[in-house]
Scaffold this motif. Structure first.
Motif, PDB file in Angstrom:
ATOM      1  N   CYS A   1      80.877  -6.646  52.418  1.00 57.81           N
ATOM      2  CA  CYS A   1      81.318  -7.396  51.238  1.00 57.81           C
ATOM      3  C   CYS A   1      80.486  -8.668  51.098  1.00 57.81           C
ATOM      4  O   CYS A   1      80.279  -9.399  52.071  1.00 57.81           O
ATOM      5  CB  CYS A   1      82.795  -7.750  51.374  1.00 57.81           C
ATOM      6  SG  CYS A   1      83.418  -8.656  49.953  1.00 57.81           S
TER       7      CYS A   1
ATOM      8  N   HIS B   1      81.362 -11.340  49.862  1.00 54.10           N
ATOM      9  CA  HIS B   1      82.196 -12.538  49.984  1.00 54.10           C
ATOM     10  C   HIS B   1      82.195 -13.053  51.423  1.00 54.10           C
ATOM     11  O   HIS B   1      81.616 -14.095  51.709  1.00 54.10           O
ATOM     12  CB  HIS B   1      83.626 -12.224  49.498  1.00 54.10           C
ATOM     13  CG  HIS B   1      84.540 -13.410  49.519  1.00 54.10           C
ATOM     14  ND1 HIS B   1      85.878 -13.290  49.716  1.00 54.10           N
ATOM     15  CD2 HIS B   1      84.288 -14.743  49.365  1.00 54.10           C
ATOM     16  CE1 HIS B   1      86.426 -14.509  49.686  1.00 54.10           C
ATOM     17  NE2 HIS B   1      85.463 -15.394  49.472  1.00 54.10           N
ATOM     18  N   LYS B   2      82.784 -12.312  52.337  1.00 52.02           N
ATOM     19  CA  LYS B   2      82.870 -12.780  53.730  1.00 52.02           C
ATOM     20  C   LYS B   2      82.338 -11.770  54.723  1.00 52.02           C
ATOM     21  O   LYS B   2      82.572 -11.884  55.920  1.00 52.02           O
ATOM     22  CB  LYS B   2      84.330 -13.097  54.094  1.00 52.02           C
ATOM     23  CG  LYS B   2      84.991 -14.172  53.258  1.00 52.02           C
ATOM     24  CD  LYS B   2      84.499 -15.552  53.630  1.00 52.02           C
ATOM     25  CE  LYS B   2      85.283 -16.605  52.861  1.00 52.02           C
ATOM     26  NZ  LYS B   2      84.660 -17.946  52.981  1.00 52.02           N
ATOM     27  N   GLY B   3      81.672 -10.747  54.232  1.00 52.87           N
ATOM     28  CA  GLY B   3      81.016  -9.815  55.150  1.00 52.87           C
ATOM     29  C   GLY B   3      81.875  -8.688  55.673  1.00 52.87           C
ATOM     30  O   GLY B   3      81.431  -7.915  56.535  1.00 52.87           O
ATOM     31  N   THR B   4      83.097  -8.563  55.190  1.00 50.86           N
ATOM     32  CA  THR B   4      83.969  -7.470  55.640  1.00 50.86           C
ATOM     33  C   THR B   4      83.362  -6.116  55.287  1.00 50.86           C
ATOM     34  O   THR B   4      82.724  -5.978  54.241  1.00 50.86           O
ATOM     35  CB  THR B   4      85.339  -7.588  54.935  1.00 50.86           C
ATOM     36  OG1 THR B   4      85.864  -8.871  55.222  1.00 50.86           O
ATOM     37  CG2 THR B   4      86.311  -6.522  55.405  1.00 50.86           C
TER      38      THR B   4
ATOM     39  N   CYS C   1      87.269  -4.226  48.254  1.00 54.53           N
ATOM     40  CA  CYS C   1      87.223  -4.817  49.597  1.00 54.53           C
ATOM     41  C   CYS C   1      88.644  -5.004  50.109  1.00 54.53           C
ATOM     42  O   CYS C   1      89.507  -5.550  49.406  1.00 54.53           O
ATOM     43  CB  CYS C   1      86.483  -6.150  49.564  1.00 54.53           C
ATOM     44  SG  CYS C   1      86.487  -6.964  51.185  1.00 54.53           S
TER      45      CYS C   1
ATOM     46  N   TYR D   1      89.799  -7.063  52.213  1.00 58.23           N
ATOM     47  CA  TYR D   1      90.179  -8.408  52.674  1.00 58.23           C
ATOM     48  C   TYR D   1      90.776  -9.241  51.531  1.00 58.23           C
ATOM     49  O   TYR D   1      91.951  -9.618  51.566  1.00 58.23           O
ATOM     50  CB  TYR D   1      88.942  -9.087  53.275  1.00 58.23           C
ATOM     51  CG  TYR D   1      89.231 -10.299  54.141  1.00 58.23           C
ATOM     52  CD1 TYR D   1      90.521 -10.783  54.332  1.00 58.23           C
ATOM     53  CD2 TYR D   1      88.188 -10.948  54.802  1.00 58.23           C
ATOM     54  CE1 TYR D   1      90.777 -11.885  55.128  1.00 58.23           C
ATOM     55  CE2 TYR D   1      88.426 -12.051  55.610  1.00 58.23           C
ATOM     56  CZ  TYR D   1      89.726 -12.522  55.760  1.00 58.23           C
ATOM     57  OH  TYR D   1      89.953 -13.602  56.548  1.00 58.23           O
ATOM     58  N   HIS D   2      90.005  -9.539  50.493  1.00 56.59           N
ATOM     59  CA  HIS D   2      90.547 -10.342  49.381  1.00 56.59           C
ATOM     60  C   HIS D   2      90.559  -9.587  48.062  1.00 56.59           C
ATOM     61  O   HIS D   2      90.792 -10.180  47.012  1.00 56.59           O
ATOM     62  CB  HIS D   2      89.739 -11.634  49.201  1.00 56.59           C
ATOM     63  CG  HIS D   2      89.585 -12.444  50.445  1.00 56.59           C
ATOM     64  ND1 HIS D   2      88.419 -12.456  51.190  1.00 56.59           N
ATOM     65  CD2 HIS D   2      90.464 -13.252  51.087  1.00 56.59           C
ATOM     66  CE1 HIS D   2      88.589 -13.245  52.241  1.00 56.59           C
ATOM     67  NE2 HIS D   2      89.805 -13.735  52.205  1.00 56.59           N
ATOM     68  N   GLY D   3      90.219  -8.317  48.094  1.00 53.50           N
ATOM     69  CA  GLY D   3      90.418  -7.495  46.904  1.00 53.50           C
ATOM     70  C   GLY D   3      89.321  -7.546  45.858  1.00 53.50           C
ATOM     71  O   GLY D   3      89.529  -7.056  44.746  1.00 53.50           O
ATOM     72  N   TRP D   4      88.150  -8.108  46.171  1.00 51.99           N
ATOM     73  CA  TRP D   4      87.056  -8.013  45.204  1.00 51.99           C
ATOM     74  C   TRP D   4      86.728  -6.530  45.015  1.00 51.99           C
ATOM     75  O   TRP D   4      86.764  -5.745  45.975  1.00 51.99           O
ATOM     76  CB  TRP D   4      85.797  -8.713  45.711  1.00 51.99           C
ATOM     77  CG  TRP D   4      85.880 -10.211  45.806  1.00 51.99           C
ATOM     78  CD1 TRP D   4      87.003 -10.984  45.858  1.00 51.99           C
ATOM     79  CD2 TRP D   4      84.774 -11.104  45.895  1.00 51.99           C
ATOM     80  NE1 TRP D   4      86.665 -12.302  45.981  1.00 51.99           N
ATOM     81  CE2 TRP D   4      85.300 -12.405  45.995  1.00 51.99           C
ATOM     82  CE3 TRP D   4      83.397 -10.940  45.906  1.00 51.99           C
ATOM     83  CZ2 TRP D   4      84.492 -13.532  46.106  1.00 51.99           C
ATOM     84  CZ3 TRP D   4      82.581 -12.061  46.017  1.00 51.99           C
ATOM     85  CH2 TRP D   4      83.123 -13.343  46.109  1.00 51.99           C
TER      86      TRP D   4
HETATM   87  S1  FES Z   1      85.681 -10.490  52.236  1.00 61.79           S
HETATM   88 FE1  FES Z   1      85.652  -9.017  50.657  1.00 61.79          FE
HETATM   89  S2  FES Z   1      86.774  -9.910  49.082  1.00 61.79           S
HETATM   90 FE2  FES Z   1      86.714 -11.436  50.606  1.00 61.79          FE
END
Ligand code: FES
Length: 198
Positions: A86, A88-91, A107, A109-112
């Motif tokens: 991702c 955003h934070k690499g998930t 994603c 983690y935060h749903g992007w």
């Molecule tokens: S890590 Fe993927 S939306 Fe935040």
């Protein structure tokens, strides 16, 4: 961990002799890491066959070197190879080896969410990013594509490094083995069936 090989080309060269190979080539974690960094991160690597992702939204997860990637069929029929990470934070976007994601990856983690060509689709609570310089950031571009992807008669290859030889230059005559195999198939096309042993 003590480094025995990273900065010692002579030690690396000494691993292989005319008639023998040192066991560290097979068992040493540092040698493995160097192979991932210096060899697989810089060359063309076979990712998968496009028959593994026959329908829109079908994906196949694998690695190039140490990097997790996704081969995915977009809604226009094109096959993309994206980093499974991702922006955003690499998930990891998915930990499944294969499946169908529909029109979007989401994603966990935060749903992007992202379209199957990697482009960004939606953020939950987009107003929360207004003061975060999000619009001009790398994260706003979506899932990062692997820079070089080539589909040779259904066989999908990718290269992560920006430089180096192109696909035809790298493989040259050796592509004839794929061509012979495909030409001998009655349908003029191969299909991977029954899953893939990893
Ligand atoms: S890590 Fe993927 S939306 Fe935040």
């Amino acid at each position: 961990m003590t480094s025995r090989y990273r900065d010692d080309p002579a030690a690396l060269r000494a691993l292989a002799r005319d008639a023998e190979v040192h066991r560290d080539v097979y068992t040493d974690p540092e040698i493995f890491a160097l192979e991932m960094e210096r060899l697989f991160a810089n060359t063309w690597v076979y990712v998968g066959h496009d028959s593994q992702v026959p329908g829109a939204g079908d994906y196949f997860g694998t690695t190039i070197g140490a990097q997790p990637v996704l081969m995915v069929r977009h809604e226009d029929g094109t096959v993309h190879v994206l980093y499974n990470r991702c922006p955003h934070k690499g998930t990891r976007i998915t930990t499944e080896t294969c499946g169908n994601t529909g029109r979007f990856f989401r994603c966990p983690y935060h749903g992007w969410s992202f379209r199957t060509d990697g482009s960004p689709a939606a953020l939950p609570l987009p107003s929360g990013y207004e003061n975060a310089a999000f619009a001009g950031s790398q994260a706003a571009l979506g899932l990062t594509p692997v820079p070089h992807v080539h589909n040779h008669r259904g066989f999908v290859f990718a290269k992560m490094a920006p430089g180096g030889p192109g696909f035809d230059e790298f493989f040259g005559e050796s592509l004839s083995s794929i061509d012979n195999m495909v030409d001998r198939s009655p349908a003029g096309r191969l299909e991977v069936a029954g899953g893939v042993l990893r």
